[in-house]
Write an enzyme that holds these catalytic residues in place. Structure first.
Site, short mmCIF file in Angstrom:
data_model
loop_
_atom_site.label_atom_id
_atom_site.label_comp_id
_atom_site.label_asym_id
_atom_site.label_seq_id
_atom_site.Cartn_x
_atom_site.Cartn_y
_atom_site.Cartn_z
N LYS A 1 -4.67 17.32 41.60
CA LYS A 1 -5.93 16.95 42.25
C LYS A 1 -6.62 15.89 41.40
CE LYS A 1 -10.31 17.80 42.27
NZ LYS A 1 -10.77 16.54 42.83
N GLU B 1 -9.39 19.80 28.22
CA GLU B 1 -9.85 18.67 27.42
C GLU B 1 -11.22 18.27 27.94
OE1 GLU B 1 -10.17 16.82 24.57
OE2 GLU B 1 -8.21 17.77 24.72
N CYS C 1 -14.35 9.81 26.87
CA CYS C 1 -14.68 11.08 26.22
C CYS C 1 -14.77 10.89 24.71
CB CYS C 1 -13.73 12.19 26.60
SG CYS C 1 -12.04 11.68 26.68
N GLU D 1 -23.78 15.49 25.74
CA GLU D 1 -22.98 14.35 26.20
C GLU D 1 -23.74 13.59 27.29
OE1 GLU D 1 -19.21 15.16 28.28
OE2 GLU D 1 -18.29 13.66 26.97
P1 NDP Z 1 -16.03 17.22 36.43
O1 NDP Z 1 -15.68 18.11 35.32
O2 NDP Z 1 -16.90 17.73 37.51
O3 NDP Z 1 -14.70 16.66 37.14
C1 NDP Z 1 -13.43 16.57 36.54
C2 NDP Z 1 -12.37 17.01 37.55
O4 NDP Z 1 -12.56 18.39 37.87
C3 NDP Z 1 -12.46 16.27 38.88
O5 NDP Z 1 -11.18 16.12 39.44
C4 NDP Z 1 -13.30 17.22 39.71
O6 NDP Z 1 -13.17 17.04 41.08
C5 NDP Z 1 -12.73 18.55 39.27
N1 NDP Z 1 -13.59 19.69 39.52
C6 NDP Z 1 -14.94 19.72 39.72
N2 NDP Z 1 -15.36 20.98 39.92
C7 NDP Z 1 -14.26 21.79 39.88
C8 NDP Z 1 -14.05 23.18 40.02
N3 NDP Z 1 -15.05 24.02 40.25
N4 NDP Z 1 -12.79 23.67 39.90
C9 NDP Z 1 -11.77 22.85 39.64
N5 NDP Z 1 -11.91 21.50 39.52
C10 NDP Z 1 -13.14 20.97 39.62
O7 NDP Z 1 -16.66 15.94 35.82
P2 NDP Z 1 -17.49 14.80 36.59
O8 NDP Z 1 -16.53 13.79 37.04
O9 NDP Z 1 -18.39 15.35 37.63
O10 NDP Z 1 -18.39 14.26 35.41
C11 NDP Z 1 -19.50 15.00 34.97
C12 NDP Z 1 -19.62 14.92 33.47
O11 NDP Z 1 -18.46 15.47 32.87
C13 NDP Z 1 -19.69 13.52 32.92
O12 NDP Z 1 -20.97 12.98 32.99
C14 NDP Z 1 -19.21 13.76 31.51
O13 NDP Z 1 -20.26 14.25 30.74
C15 NDP Z 1 -18.15 14.80 31.67
N6 NDP Z 1 -16.79 14.25 31.76
C16 NDP Z 1 -16.02 14.26 30.65
C17 NDP Z 1 -14.76 13.71 30.70
C18 NDP Z 1 -13.89 13.69 29.51
O14 NDP Z 1 -12.97 12.88 29.47
N7 NDP Z 1 -14.10 14.55 28.54
C19 NDP Z 1 -14.21 13.10 31.90
C20 NDP Z 1 -15.11 13.16 33.03
C21 NDP Z 1 -16.33 13.73 32.93
P3 NDP Z 1 -14.20 16.08 41.90
O15 NDP Z 1 -14.00 14.71 41.37
O16 NDP Z 1 -13.74 16.22 43.28
O17 NDP Z 1 -15.57 16.61 41.63
#
Ligand code: NDP
Length: 493
Positions: A173, A248, A282, A383
């Protein structure tokens, strides 16, 4: 309008939900495509296809599995520019960084293809005569991969390539924000000859598709990169089912600049790590821990460089800083800046949503620098995931290390010093999974483990050989050729 659909069991097919959502360019607001929104039934179909395909795939010799990975590497290389353009148009990072990200996937493909001829276990002497002992890696089964938008091709390459070379099948996904590059990457697997059912791409929201994957009893492991909040939730739910999770998550990474540092070099490292990818890596540098003796010099040199950063559409090669991913993110960043000001931090530059001309159509935030930040302020602990960095003055290396280690995350840290003794102390005492000396906080290479300590992860690593630990089980094998019962720990004592 182009429509993006799932890839399940080797077929491109829309979800029966009939629902599509738009995918937009964060630099212009333009709608690029529509994306099918899947359901738990689509996830189940993908899992059944994966289960069937994995039965045969695990029996294919790993060097033969690796042939597919080599082809993936070659196709990625051939399409590097096209993929980079797609990546920039839907995610926003500047084109040079997008090319670098595709290169990361290319490197990972060739590196993991090499693992097809290694996948090393141990051969060790048995404590008994006429007995042979060894350990081998075996696939886990079905890997559920959930990936974010900030490195939409690199991260899936870190996860899918080791999973496949080790003999697993995949249900993937991707983030809702980056469906186009996900489709291109999947097509490359298809063209490289990966048998059907081994990679299944399922589009949809985290709450529906992500949850269905975590809850599916036949998905054996979840490898996730994203926010701390979602990672914790996944861990709790999957843990209840004794399902393996590799998580991660976030970072609050710091560059430390000591009083003996090459300040110009430190400025280069900070600008690249704090404002590259608009601060949405990240590993982005969001704290700058500086010795008070060089604070003023560092501040003025950083301000001079920030003033020359060009914001705009990442497809324009003269642009330094692209948009942030979406409106919600823009608002979150702005909210944090307000919090910083209220907490008493001194805003040196930026601190506003950019609205001039074309920028107003996209999600642009001015590169922002705070100073006189205290380690316990929220902007120094949480963050932000945007182009915002905070200078924290300190009096010594001891204090710098303490401040560096005081946050709940532990992904990356960096130190600028020309003193070899201080550098080695920092390498020993900085508590993050990644440490840089005389470089910024970003720039991981694919053949080393990637990941962090504390709230950043749960002990697993992406990329490098360490990635194989996520996607394999150890099997210890004993072969007794003595022709009689030999009891370990008893008959040889
Ligand atoms: P999320 O953690 O919401 O999303 C990451 C992935 O998880 C996406 O594919 C998302 O799907 C999916 N996801 C969301 N909710 C669920 C769930 N309940 N069960 C399983 N999978 C899920 O991050 P965001 O993209 O919303 O970003 C929000 C914040 O997260 C950022 O502002 C940042 O602080 C942090 N972040 C950190 C990252 C890193 O590399 N460490 C990367 C991205 C974000 P969908 O896109 O459909 O919501």
């Amino acid at each position: 309008m182009k429509q993006y659909v799932n890839y399940i069991n080797g077929e491109w097919i829309a979800s029966a939900s009939g629902k599509f959502l738009p995918n937009t360019n964060p630099a212009t607001g333009e709608v690029l495509a529509e994306v099918t929104q899947s359901t738990a039934e689509d996830v189940d179909r993908a899992v059944q296809a994966a289960r069937q395909a994995q039965k045969a795939w695990r029996l294919v010799p790993a060097p033969e599995r690796a042939e597919v990975l080599y082809k993936v590497g070659l196709l990625l290389k051939e399409r590097k520019e096209q993929l980079a353009q797609i990546l920039t148009s839907e995610m926003g990072k500047v084109i040079e960084e997008a090319r670098g990200e595709v290169q990361e996937a290319i490197d990972m493909a060739f590196y993991m293809a090499g693992e097809g001829r290694r996948l090393f276990g141990d051969t060790v002497p048995s404590e008994l005569r006429d007995k042979f002992a060894m350990s081998v890696r075996v696939p886990v089964g079905i890997a559920g991969l959930i990936t974010p938008w900030n490195f939409p091709i690199a991260i899936i390459s870190w996860k899918s390539l080791p999973a496949l070379v080790a003999g697993n099948a995949i249900v993937w996904k991707p983030a809702s924000e980056t469906p186009m590059i996900a489709s291109e990457f999947t097509k490359i697997y298809e063209e490289a000859g990966l048998p059907k059912g081994l990679i299944n791409l399922v589009y949809g929201s985290g709450s529906v598709v992500g949850n269905a994957m975590v809850d599916h009893p036949q998905i054996d492991l979840i490898s996730f990169t994203g926010s701390n909040e979602v990672g914790r939730e996944i861990n709790a739910r999957a843990g209840g089912m004794l399902k393996r999770t590799s998580l991660e998550m976030g970072g609050k990474n710091a560059v430390t600049v000591l009083d003996d540092a090459d300040i110009d070099l430190a400025v280069d490292g900070i600008i690249w790590s704090a404002y590259g990818t608009s601060g949405q890596r990240c590993t982005a540098c969001s704290r700058i821990i500086v010795h008070e003796a060089v604070k003023e010099e560092l501040e003025s040199k950083l301000l001079a460089r920030i003033a020359h950063l060009r914001l705009g559409n990442g497809l324009d090669p003269s642009v330094d800083v692209g948009p942030v991913i979406n409106r919600a993110s823009l608002e979150k960043i702005d909210e944090y800046v307000k919090i910083g000001v209220e907490e008493g931090a001194k805003l040196l530059c930026g601190g506003e949503i950019a609205t001039d001309g074309e920028l107003g159509k996209g999600n642009f935030y001015l590169p922002t620098l705070f100073t006189d930040v205290k380690p316990d302020m929220r902007i120094a602990k949480e963050e932000i995931f945007g182009p915002v960095a905070s200078i924290i003055p300190v009096k010594s290396i001891e204090e710098a290390i303490e401040v560096n280690n005081s946050v709940e995350f532990g992904l990356s840290s960096s130190i600028f010093t020309q003193d070899i003794n201080r550098a080695f102390r920092a390498m020993r005492d900085l508590d993050t999974g990644i440490v840089y000396v005389n470089a910024g906080t970003t720039g991981a290479e694919i053949h080393l483990p990637f990941g962090g300590t504390k709230g950043t992860g749960n002990g697993h690593r992406d990329s490098g050989v360490a990635a194989l630990d996520v996607f394999t089980e150890w099997r210890s094998i004993y072969v007794d050729y003595s022709g009689k019962l030999q009891r370990a720990q008893i008959d040889n004592k």
